[in-house]
Structures are given as C-alpha cells and as structure tokens.
Scaffold this motif. Structure first.
Motif, PDB file in Angstrom:
ATOM      1  N   THR A 254     -21.109  33.134  18.074  1.00  0.00           N
ATOM      2  CA  THR A 254     -19.963  33.465  17.224  1.00  0.00           C
ATOM      3  C   THR A 254     -18.736  32.750  17.783  1.00  0.00           C
ATOM      4  N   LYS A 255     -17.665  32.765  17.027  1.00  0.00           N
ATOM      5  CA  LYS A 255     -16.427  32.128  17.491  1.00  0.00           C
ATOM      6  C   LYS A 255     -15.992  32.718  18.836  1.00  0.00           C
ATOM      7  N   SER A 256     -16.113  34.049  18.974  1.00  0.00           N
ATOM      8  CA  SER A 256     -15.715  34.704  20.234  1.00  0.00           C
ATOM      9  C   SER A 256     -16.576  34.253  21.402  1.00  0.00           C
ATOM     10  N   MET A 257     -17.866  33.993  21.136  1.00  0.00           N
ATOM     11  CA  MET A 257     -18.766  33.528  22.192  1.00  0.00           C
ATOM     12  C   MET A 257     -18.461  32.087  22.591  1.00  0.00           C
ATOM     13  N   ARG A 258     -17.990  31.301  21.629  1.00  0.00           N
ATOM     14  CA  ARG A 258     -17.709  29.888  21.899  1.00  0.00           C
ATOM     15  C   ARG A 258     -16.353  29.674  22.551  1.00  0.00           C
ATOM     16  N   ALA A 269     -23.283  41.442  23.242  1.00  0.00           N
ATOM     17  CA  ALA A 269     -24.166  41.229  22.091  1.00  0.00           C
ATOM     18  C   ALA A 269     -25.622  41.431  22.480  1.00  0.00           C
ATOM     19  N   ILE A 270     -26.009  40.926  23.651  1.00  0.00           N
ATOM     20  CA  ILE A 270     -27.384  41.096  24.125  1.00  0.00           C
ATOM     21  C   ILE A 270     -27.692  42.573  24.354  1.00  0.00           C
ATOM     22  N   THR A 351     -24.940  42.275  16.190  1.00  0.00           N
ATOM     23  CA  THR A 351     -23.990  41.828  17.218  1.00  0.00           C
ATOM     24  C   THR A 351     -22.531  41.941  16.798  1.00  0.00           C
ATOM     25  N   ILE A 352     -22.277  41.908  15.479  1.00  0.00           N
ATOM     26  CA  ILE A 352     -20.887  41.935  15.011  1.00  0.00           C
ATOM     27  C   ILE A 352     -20.506  43.275  14.375  1.00  0.00           C
TER      28      ILE A 352
END
Length: 356
Positions: A254-258, A269-270, A351-352
């Motif tokens: 996701t954008k937050s992960m990137r 998320a995991i 996850t979201i």
C-alpha cells in the motif's frame, strides 16, 4: 493450409471500419473461461461504450434451463493478439436480467472493496506470480516427461536451458509477447522447479485491474495451448510425491507501506493476516491442502508464519524491504487456481479495512 493462414491473418481495416470483440467470462466452475465474438461498427476503447450481451447460463452451470439468460457487463478492454488490428478482447462479469451479480461473479464484490475510500487512498499494488503446468494432450502427463514414467529429480529445471531441462518454451514465449501486445502488464516469465511447469508474473497492477489482467493472461494462455495441442493445468499439485506444487504468490503493498517507515505498517498488516488465516486459506484455491504441506517451499496449511527471505513461510518479506524499512511483502499461500478477484480484494480488506 497457407490459404487458411492467409484468411486468419486478414487485416479487416483494409476493407471495413467494423471490428470483432471477443467477450470473455468465467464459467460455472469458477476456473473455466468462456468466450464468444460479435461484430461492432467501429473501434472502441471505453468498456462503458460497449453493449451488454447475454449467453445461455444453463450450458455453463450458471442458470437453470427454464430461466437461462445471463447478462455480460463489459469491464475491461485489451487488444486482441490473435486477430490483431483494432479487434479487442473484452473481460466481462455476469449478472441476472434483473441486474444482480450471479454467485460466480467474484468481481462485483472485489470492485466494491477496491472502491472504498480508505482502499482508494492506499493505492494497493499487486504483483501476482502465476504458476501453471503444461500437459501432454492425450496422456494428461506433464510435457517433457516420459509417458507413464518420471524425469530425473528436481534441481536442473528451475530457469533451466536445454532440450532435456526446458519443455514448452515456444508456448511460454508466445504467451509473453501476446500479453505485452494485448496491454497486460506482464513483467516476466521463468521455468519452474518441476519440469513442464512455468510461471508468469503480472504487475505491478492497481486494485481491480490486477484481477482483470490475470484472467485475460490466463485466457490468452488457454488459447495458445489450444493452438499448440497442449493442455493447460492450474492444479496446485498436479503430480503427487516429491515434486513442487503450483501457486500464485501474491506480492502486495500500500502507499503507507511504500513510504518511509512502511515496515511497521507491513508488520501490522501481517499480524492482521495471521488473525484471519483460516478465512484466507478457505478462499485461496481448491486442493491447496495438497500443496501447502510444509515441504517444497511452502508453509503448512494449518499454521501461519512470516519471515525475511523465508520461502517456507506463509508470508515472505524481502531483504530489500527489511533493509530499506519500506516496500512490500509476498503472500505465498494462494494456489495456482485461486480467483485473483477474491485474493486481491481479501488482502486489501483484511489489511486496510479490518479492525482487529
């Protein structure tokens, strides 16, 4: 035969504005692809400009005989690599005449999840690694295997080169180029661990387009194997015993992960995925219990785990993601016969949108 080839390769634009649109949908098993063609008055690039169409759902196990009409809604357009020119492939989903999605229409619910404002804001990216096995038509035994027998043990076949290690490369390369021509964001191919087994990767794709592109790529591959006289199998464990199964590893961010600090978002998320492990497994493909045994680069189906660079875990985080503190992770659980609409939307939902 040369005349037949000439006719197949006729360029319609030399004589007419009309085009051929191949409407494609998913049949009653959830894995069988169906298609039929119609003539349109001219080129179309917007699926909303295409007419809806109907088919006999009683012949695809999707409707009773006394009320058999099912309606196709065009959703995505791709260039047709078989007819070329302005002709198109059209990915559709299916509805009742009253406008209700039929039970096998998994795209409808996925589109709802991907249109949720929280999901849209996160711009979920997917990279799907689609494994498959090529089978000899008459024996249903893997391509390159001696009939009724077995090749040498696994080891030399993964990304292998040579007539005794690589079987079906012409099909694979034809598919690669046909997908690029069609507009599928195919990003690579490779020979797999079991001889006769291959993989293609699609992505990065955003949201619902990931499912559309995998289904169209599968359709193109089915058509090419049809021409080649080879059977395509998405069975997650086509050969029992000491042979690798076939999966559809799904890379996700996701954008937050990137963004900077994304590793913390990835870990959260995991954790959410672990809480819904059984629900995900139930939706990740039929026969997956034959593949997820804890051997052959898989985690056991009954347990959830994650690790950095660990191909024996449910979720793998790459070394670069760990080093950079941001990036993506790989869900290694989906089977090769998974529905990409279900898997991609479920990962986004968990996850979201889910609140543990």
């Amino acid at each position: 035969m040369s005349l037949l080839n000439d006719l197949i390769n006729l360029n319609l634009s030399d004589t007419t504005e009309k085009i051929i649109a191949e409407y494609i949908w998913i049949g009653g098993s959830g894995m069988d692809l169906r298609s039929k063609a119609r003539t349109l008055p001219g080129p179309v690039t917007d699926p909303s400009k295409l007419p809806k169409w109907n088919y006999d759902g009683s012949s695809t196990n999707q409707a009773p005989g006394d009320d058999s009409e099912v309606i196709l809604y065009p959703q995505a357009i791709f260039k047709d690599p078989f007819r070329k020119g302005n002709n198109i492939l059209v990915m559709c989903d299916a509805y009742t005449p009253a406008g209700e999605p039929i039970p096998t229409n998994k795209r409808f619910n996925a589109a709802k999840i991907f249109s949720h404002p929280d999901v849209v804001a996160e711009e979920p990216w997917y990279g799907i690694e689609q494994e498959y096995t090529l089978l000899q038509k008459d024996t249903k035994w893997p391509l390159g295997w001696p009939v009724g027998g077995f090749p040498g043990p696994q080891g030399p076949y993964y990304c292998g080169v040579g007539a005794d290690k690589s079987f079906g490369r012409d099909i694979v390369d034809s598919h690669y180029k046909a997908c690029l021509y069609a507009g599928v964001n195919i990003s690579g191919i490779n020979g797999e661990v079991m001889p006769g087994q291959w993989e293609f990767q699609v992505g990065p794709s955003v949201g619902i387009s990931a499912g559309d592109q995998i289904w169209i790529a599968r359709y193109i591959l089915e058509r090419i194997t049809e021409i080649a006289g080879v059977v395509l199998s998405f069975d997650p464990k086509p050969i029992p015993g000491d042979w690798n199964g076939a999966g559809a590893h799904t890379n996700y961010s996701t954008k937050s992960m990137r963004n900077d600090g994304g590793i913390d978002v990835i870990k959260k998320a995991i954790e959410k995925l672990g809480l819904r492990h059984k629900e995900h497994i139930a939706a990740y493909g039929e026969g997956n219990e034959r593949r997820l045994t804890g051997r052959h680069e898989t985690a056991d189906i009954n347990s959830f785990s994650w690790g950095v660079a660990n191909r024996g875990a449910s979720i793998r985080v790459g070394r670069d993601t760990e080093k950079d503190g941001k990036g993506y992770f790989e869900d290694r659980r989906p089977a090769s016969n998974m529905d990409p609409y279900v898997v991609t939307s479920m990962i986004a939902e968990t996850t979201i949108l889910s609140k543990p």
